[in-house]
Motif scaffolding. Structure first.
Motif, short mmCIF file in Angstrom:
data_model
loop_
_atom_site.label_atom_id
_atom_site.label_comp_id
_atom_site.label_asym_id
_atom_site.label_seq_id
_atom_site.Cartn_x
_atom_site.Cartn_y
_atom_site.Cartn_z
N GLY A 102 -7.37 1.36 -5.90
CA GLY A 102 -6.42 0.30 -6.26
C GLY A 102 -5.75 0.59 -7.59
N LEU A 159 -2.78 -0.97 -3.05
CA LEU A 159 -3.74 0.01 -2.57
C LEU A 159 -3.04 1.35 -2.39
N SER A 201 0.85 -1.19 0.00
CA SER A 201 0.00 0.00 0.00
C SER A 201 0.88 1.24 0.00
#
Length: 803
Positions: free
Chosen positions: A536, A552, A461
């Motif tokens: 995303g 993410l 992420s």
């Protein structure tokens, strides 16, 4: 070419126009399932001559040789024959010379293998090179001197030097003749090696006094068609009688010589004795009936009989020598012996590796496949010729032995290019001799890539941030992924994935560069409308099939100081100014009013501070900087003006700081029962308008009402002070729904805790002016918030305050 039967019968040849001689192929199945074939070709046949059709003899189809990668490998690593894989025909690749290939060995055989892949198979075969009569007999000495005693008995034989012929079989020497004479004739003898030699036989007694010497011509004839011949002159010298010939103590000498013996080494020594004396006892040693190979390899000392090495020996070429030695005394008598020299093998030849097929590229994840096929050989013999073959231990490859010293190098299993893309394989062949000799062959193997690795983001992420009011197309960050594959399999394309929340307009907020993974904001963002969002991103390679992965991205919108403070109380919407009532008996620190303000920003941009900017009488009132409470700074006196105007400045802590101001009107009164006093101008105007009677009635009613209200207010103030412990605000507020004169100032961000105040208004003033503000019970706060949220939902949703 001529057939094998025709050559043995008399050498009948085929047509000169074709100039191609061939034999039919005979095959038989070996233990390993291979076919052994015998072929024949005549020497000196032109290059490109047809030998045989392998496809037909092997029972294979037209294109099967091509499909299976058929090839011909000779033991001497030379390409004597050429295979046309498309037609299956086998042709001569050079003009073959039997004498150069095999020397005097007969038959002359060349051994080779036919290798085929898919499946792997080896056929063993041999090629016989047929001899033609292309060499004439030759004598080593064109002239030979022969001394014969005059008392030699009739029938005595004298062995003559035989001629040399490089051809073999019927093309070799078949007969000897001598020129016509009355004293001698030729007798043919057979040696142990199966060769014929001439012997001169005395037919008639010699008389030196009548004739001292003779000159004869010796002719050697071969069996070719037409035959060839060679001549040598025999000069016979008739000498006086020498009745004792030299004698050797033994007829055969045996000697051994290592092949690494240096030049000049003494191989053997022969010695003969003679019972005569004088010149007849002087012995001279020489080679007798020796080939050119003997003369070029050895030399003999004519006096001492020492046989000395002239060149280095090679066990792999010649393993033994037979040397005939002749001892001749001064009278012409001679004796002969034989020296057998055995050449001892030494480990002087390293092993050889002959590569038949090799593949330098292999795709990863492939099953076991063959990388190389090769043959090993060692020209030494015995232990010196025994070999072992191996590769490094730490490699994922196998080395499997096959037939005829062939080996197969293959993969042990599937390879992984990402673990290792290149292998350096060293094939080592070591013999068992002393000292051990070895040969190494290096192979560089490249592992080609297949798309077996999905892209991987550098982190699962990403957290990005940008300040609100950004410019469009602003670069806000990047995502990055890697792929362990190579080439097109590692070329990545980035894309935005559909958001989880369908209400998020992601396509109008963010864009991504498909090649670099850079993220851009498409429009200016507003912190107050959207503080954070997430989405995303995907990375897809260009392999077949394509592989992808996801990550993410969280984007945090940072606040900018773009909102000035907003004053909620006192209101400043253009209506009548708010007037705060303060009793002159108020003590220092008396709460006059509270300025309530909010800031739509957050963090430091929403931290507010309050400051008294202007006042009618400086020093009488003060403002708390942190909560905006306006309190008296000193006791009020009779001389203080009744009306005061205060300007309060509200400032945030942003960069740059923004501010707002509000004006408060404060009225000092002697008692809470005192009615509201109109401004002097309005009273004067009203006095002029009404009759005198009205003035008197109003004045009397006002004085009476004010007195009564002051008494009630004074009593109420004292009762409230006494019950302060029970009632925190001093005003009785019933439980349940609050009246509209309560104001909620919670959640403004400027106080340490939530406050609610009761607004006590003067009689007749409505809700336009506050009398005093006091805290009320916390349990009433929820009812006030609920009611005010229904009345003004816009303010509640935006800032969290109810009014």
């Amino acid at each position: 070419m001529c057939s094998e039967e025709a050559m043995e019968a008399g050498g009948l040849c085929c047509s000169r126009q074709r100039q191609v001689l061939f034999l039919f192929l005979f095959w038989r199945v070996s233990l390993a399932g291979s076919v052994f074939g015998r072929y024949s070709v005549t020497e000196e046949t032109e290059r490109g001559s047809f030998v045989v059709n392998l496809a037909k003899d092997l029972g294979l189809g037209d294109w099967e040789l091509v499909a299976r990668g058929a090839r011909v490998v000779f033991d001497d690593n030379k390409q004597h024959l050429l295979l046309d894989s498309h037609t299956g025909d086998l042709f001569t690749n050079e003009i073959l010379d039997r004498e150069k290939l095999c020397g005097s060995t007969e038959p002359c055989m060349l051994y080779f293998q036919i290798l085929m892949d898919n499946p792997f198979q080896i056929y063993r075969a041999e090629l016989r090179v047929r001899d033609i009569n292309d060499h004439s007999p030759m004598f080593q000495n064109k002239e030979t001197d022969l001394k014969i005693l005059e008392n030699t008995a009739e029938g005595t034989t004298f062995r003559l030097e035989r001629a040399q012929d490089s051809d073999g079989g019927l093309n070799g020497i078949q007969n000897y003749t001598i020129s016509p004479n009355s004293f001698f004739h030729i007798k043919i003898g057979d040696s142990d090696e199966g060769m014929i030699y001439p012997e001169l036989v005395l037919d008639k007694a010699l008389d030196r006094e009548k004739q001292q010497e003779l000159s004869l011509t010796l002719t050697a004839l071969d069996g070719g068609s037409p035959p060839r011949s060679g001549t040598s002159t025999i000069r016979i010298v008739i000498v006086d009688v020498n009745d004792n010939a030299p004698q050797f103590p033994q007829a055969i000498y045996q000697a051994q010589a290592p092949e690494n013996s240096p030049v000049g080494s003494i191989i053997a020594t022969v010695s003969a004795s003679d019972a005569d004396s004088g010149i007849y006892a002087e012995i001279a040693y020489s080679f007798f009936d020796a080939s050119e190979d003997i003369h070029s390899t050895f030399q003999i000392n004519p006096v001492s009989g020492e046989i000395v090495l002239r060149v280095l020996l090679d066990y792999e070429l010649v393993k033994s020598y037979k040397i005939n030695i002749q001892a001749v005394d001064g009278g012409g008598l001679s004796a002969r012996c034989t020296v057998l020299v055995e050449v001892l093998d030494t480990n002087d030849n390293p092993p050889e590796l002959i590569m038949s097929s090799l593949s330098n590229h292999v795709p990863e994840n492939s099953p076991e496949i063959i990388l190389a096929v090769f043959k090993i050989k060692d020209r030494d013999s015995g232990e010196n010729g025994k070999m072992i073959c191996y590769i490094q231990d730490n490699l994922p490859f196998l080395l499997k032995p096959s037939v005829e010293n062939f080996y197969i190098l293959m993969t042990e299993g599937a390879l992984d290019r990402e673990s290792q893309a290149e292998y350096n394989i060293t094939i080592t062949v070591t013999d068992m001799g002393t000292p051990r000799l070895k040969t190494q062959h290096n192979i560089t193997l490249l592992v080609s890539d297949v798309n077996d690795n999905a892209p991987a983001f550098t982190q699962p992420s990403y957290s990005l941030s940008l300040r609100e009011n950004n410019s469009p197309a602003l670069h806000i960050g990047s995502v990055s992924a890697t792929d362990r594959d190579a080439g097109a399999n590692a070329q990545l394309t980035y894309s935005l994935l559909p958001p989880r929340d369908p209400r998020l307009p992601l396509a109008s907020l963010v864009a991504i560069n498909a090649d670099t993974g850079q993220l851009f904001a498409l429009r200016a963002l507003d912190f107050e409308a959207l503080r954070a969002f997430e989405f995303g991103v995907g990375a897809t390679d260009r392999g077949a099939p394509a592989l992808s992965s996801q990550a993410l991205v969280r984007v945090q919108v940072l606040d900018a100081n773009d909102n000035a403070p907003s004053v909620l109380y006192p209101p400043h919407n253009g209506s009548a100014p708010c007037t705060e009532l303060v009793p002159r008996a108020a003590e220092p620190g008396y709460l006059v009013s509270k300025v309530v303000a909010v800031d739509a920003d957050s963090g430091q941009n929403a931290w507010l501070s309050f400051q008294l900017l202007r006042a009618t009488e400086p020093g009488l009132f003060g403002v708390w900087a942190h909560n905006g409470e306006v309190r008296t700074a000193r006791p009020l006196g009779e001389r203080d003006a009744a009306r005061h105007r205060l300007v309060v400045l509200v400032r945030d802590h942003g960069e740059p700081a923004l501010s707002a101001s509000v004006t408060l009107h404060v009225l000092l009164v002697d008692g809470f029962s005192q009615p509201y006093l109109p401004l002097p101008e309005a009273a004067a105007e009203q006095a002029r308008a009404d009759p005198l009677t009205v003035y008197l009635v109003v004045a009397l009613a006002a004085v009476s009402s004010l007195f009564l209200f002051s008494v009630l207010a004074l009593v109420a103030v004292r009762l409230c002070r006494r019950s302060r412990a029970a009632w925190a605000g001093g005003c009785s507020v019933p439980e349940g729904h609050l009246a509209g004169h309560l104001v909620d100032v919670s959640g403004t961000g400027t106080l340490s805790q939530s406050y609610q105040y009761e607004v006590c208004l003067m009689g007749g003033s409505g809700t336009s002016e506050f009398k005093f503000l006091k805290p009320i019970l916390p349990n009433i706060q929820e009812q006030v918030l609920e009611r005010n949220s229904e009345e003004n939902p816009t303010i509640q949703n935006s800032f969290g305050f109810n009014f």
